[in-house]
Design a protein around this motif. Sequence first.
Motif, PDB file in Angstrom:
ATOM      1  N   LYS A   1      -0.526 -22.872  -0.812  1.00 45.75           N
ATOM      2  CA  LYS A   1       0.268 -23.931  -1.445  1.00 45.75           C
ATOM      3  C   LYS A   1       1.070 -23.412  -2.632  1.00 45.75           C
ATOM      4  N   TYR A   2       0.449 -22.568  -3.442  1.00 46.62           N
ATOM      5  CA  TYR A   2       1.109 -22.065  -4.649  1.00 46.62           C
ATOM      6  C   TYR A   2       1.623 -20.639  -4.490  1.00 46.62           C
ATOM      7  N   GLN A   3       1.536 -20.103  -3.276  1.00 47.14           N
ATOM      8  CA  GLN A   3       2.093 -18.785  -2.970  1.00 47.14           C
ATOM      9  C   GLN A   3       1.612 -17.705  -3.924  1.00 47.14           C
ATOM     10  N   PHE A   4       0.292 -17.662  -4.127  1.00 46.69           N
ATOM     11  CA  PHE A   4      -0.287 -16.599  -4.920  1.00 46.69           C
ATOM     12  C   PHE A   4      -0.365 -15.329  -4.069  1.00 46.69           C
ATOM     13  N   PRO A   5      -0.154 -14.166  -4.670  1.00 47.56           N
ATOM     14  CA  PRO A   5      -0.174 -12.914  -3.895  1.00 47.56           C
ATOM     15  C   PRO A   5      -1.589 -12.509  -3.501  1.00 47.56           C
ATOM     16  N   ILE A   6      -1.708 -11.899  -2.323  1.00 44.25           N
ATOM     17  CA  ILE A   6      -2.979 -11.361  -1.835  1.00 44.25           C
ATOM     18  C   ILE A   6      -2.819  -9.854  -1.694  1.00 44.25           C
ATOM     19  N   PRO A   7      -3.461  -9.065  -2.548  1.00 38.83           N
ATOM     20  CA  PRO A   7      -3.329  -7.609  -2.443  1.00 38.83           C
ATOM     21  C   PRO A   7      -3.835  -7.105  -1.091  1.00 38.83           C
ATOM     22  N   LEU A   8      -3.192  -6.064  -0.602  1.00 31.31           N
ATOM     23  CA  LEU A   8      -3.567  -5.451   0.667  1.00 31.31           C
ATOM     24  C   LEU A   8      -4.093  -4.045   0.412  1.00 31.31           C
ATOM     25  N   ALA A   9      -5.328  -3.813   0.792  1.00 36.17           N
ATOM     26  CA  ALA A   9      -5.899  -2.466   0.730  1.00 36.17           C
ATOM     27  C   ALA A   9      -5.536  -1.727   2.010  1.00 36.17           C
ATOM     28  N   PRO A  10      -5.591  -0.395   1.997  1.00 38.73           N
ATOM     29  CA  PRO A  10      -5.204   0.372   3.191  1.00 38.73           C
ATOM     30  C   PRO A  10      -5.994   0.002   4.443  1.00 38.73           C
ATOM     31  N   ASN A  11      -7.256  -0.420   4.285  1.00 39.27           N
ATOM     32  CA  ASN A  11      -8.090  -0.699   5.452  1.00 39.27           C
ATOM     33  C   ASN A  11      -8.234  -2.183   5.751  1.00 39.27           C
ATOM     34  N   THR A  12      -7.371  -3.018   5.182  1.00 39.03           N
ATOM     35  CA  THR A  12      -7.425  -4.449   5.443  1.00 39.03           C
ATOM     36  C   THR A  12      -6.130  -4.910   6.087  1.00 39.03           C
ATOM     37  N   ARG A  13      -6.234  -6.042   6.786  1.00 35.11           N
ATOM     38  CA  ARG A  13      -5.045  -6.597   7.418  1.00 35.11           C
ATOM     39  C   ARG A  13      -4.650  -7.883   6.705  1.00 35.11           C
ATOM     40  N   PRO A  14      -3.416  -8.319   6.840  1.00 27.96           N
ATOM     41  CA  PRO A  14      -2.980  -9.542   6.164  1.00 27.96           C
ATOM     42  C   PRO A  14      -3.813 -10.752   6.604  1.00 27.96           C
ATOM     43  N   VAL A  15      -3.892 -11.720   5.729  1.00 23.73           N
ATOM     44  CA  VAL A  15      -4.631 -12.947   6.028  1.00 23.73           C
ATOM     45  C   VAL A  15      -3.726 -13.896   6.795  1.00 23.73           C
ATOM     46  N   GLU A  16      -4.180 -14.316   7.958  1.00 27.34           N
ATOM     47  CA  GLU A  16      -3.433 -15.266   8.770  1.00 27.34           C
ATOM     48  C   GLU A  16      -4.137 -16.603   8.882  1.00 27.34           C
ATOM     49  N   LYS A  17      -5.447 -16.599   8.726  1.00 28.45           N
ATOM     50  CA  LYS A  17      -6.233 -17.836   8.742  1.00 28.45           C
ATOM     51  C   LYS A  17      -7.365 -17.713   7.741  1.00 28.45           C
TER      52      LYS A  17
END
Length: 269
Positions: A118-134
């Motif tokens: 809702k507030y478009q806060f950033p989600i850091p991405l580590a090399p071994n993680t994938r983006p959050v989709e759900k």
Amino acid sequence: MYSPTDSVDDIIASSNLSDCSLDNDVGPASPPAGPRYRAGRGGGVEISGGRPAQRRPSNRDEFDGPHHFLQLPTAEYVAMQERDLPHLPTNLPIQEQDYILRQMNERLSQCAFDFVAKYQFPIPLAPNTRPVEKALDREWVEWVYLLKRLATKRRIPARVLYNAQIKQFVPTLEHSLEMRYAPSSATPSSAPMGAGAGIGPGQGALGMKNGQYIQRRPLKDDRHVLQLLSAGIQVAKILKDAGAMDYLDKLYASTERQIYERAPARYRG
């Protein structure tokens, strides 16, 4: 995106004035050099003579100065305190506790997902993680870590929280977390970091996941389960998620009713 003035300076630090150092230069600018001044309603009041205030070395604290100790309790009193702890009622088996707490954690994960989206806060991405989709792409403990980092880095403005409770935000999040336990000594040293965070019911005290031994959380007493559910309700409230609050409140009520129905007569009324 938001003004830093809306956020807490340091959530982790205590908000009690007694915890603040008296040596910090907080407030208006210091009075001019020369004669000493005392603050007053009419402005600075000159104080003639006197020695300048001595600043305490920054590497000392109040325990280095004058102090005293309490009287040592008697051995009999200590022995009475250290006897076996009284048994607290546990009317929910481990499988049911797992199911209830998993429902809470999944709903809180959805609550955090909606808040961050809702507030478009950033989600850091580590090399071994994938983006959050759900929402369930991250466990609740991971959402808590993200929200705490956003708060302490002044990314979350107070106005988006219930009653602008920015100082209560991190403690409220932490109260909803279950205590994590170290893996059993049977766990191989090659076990991945964080294994066992999402073990489901019916796997025993020491289960298997992806070929690794994992120790699950121990049985909780009834009051502890209700305490965690109550903390989850407060998280949904501070994030202003009415749907999550309603869901968790019904889960709390049904769990409380289930405990009451199974409790011995002496615990009723």
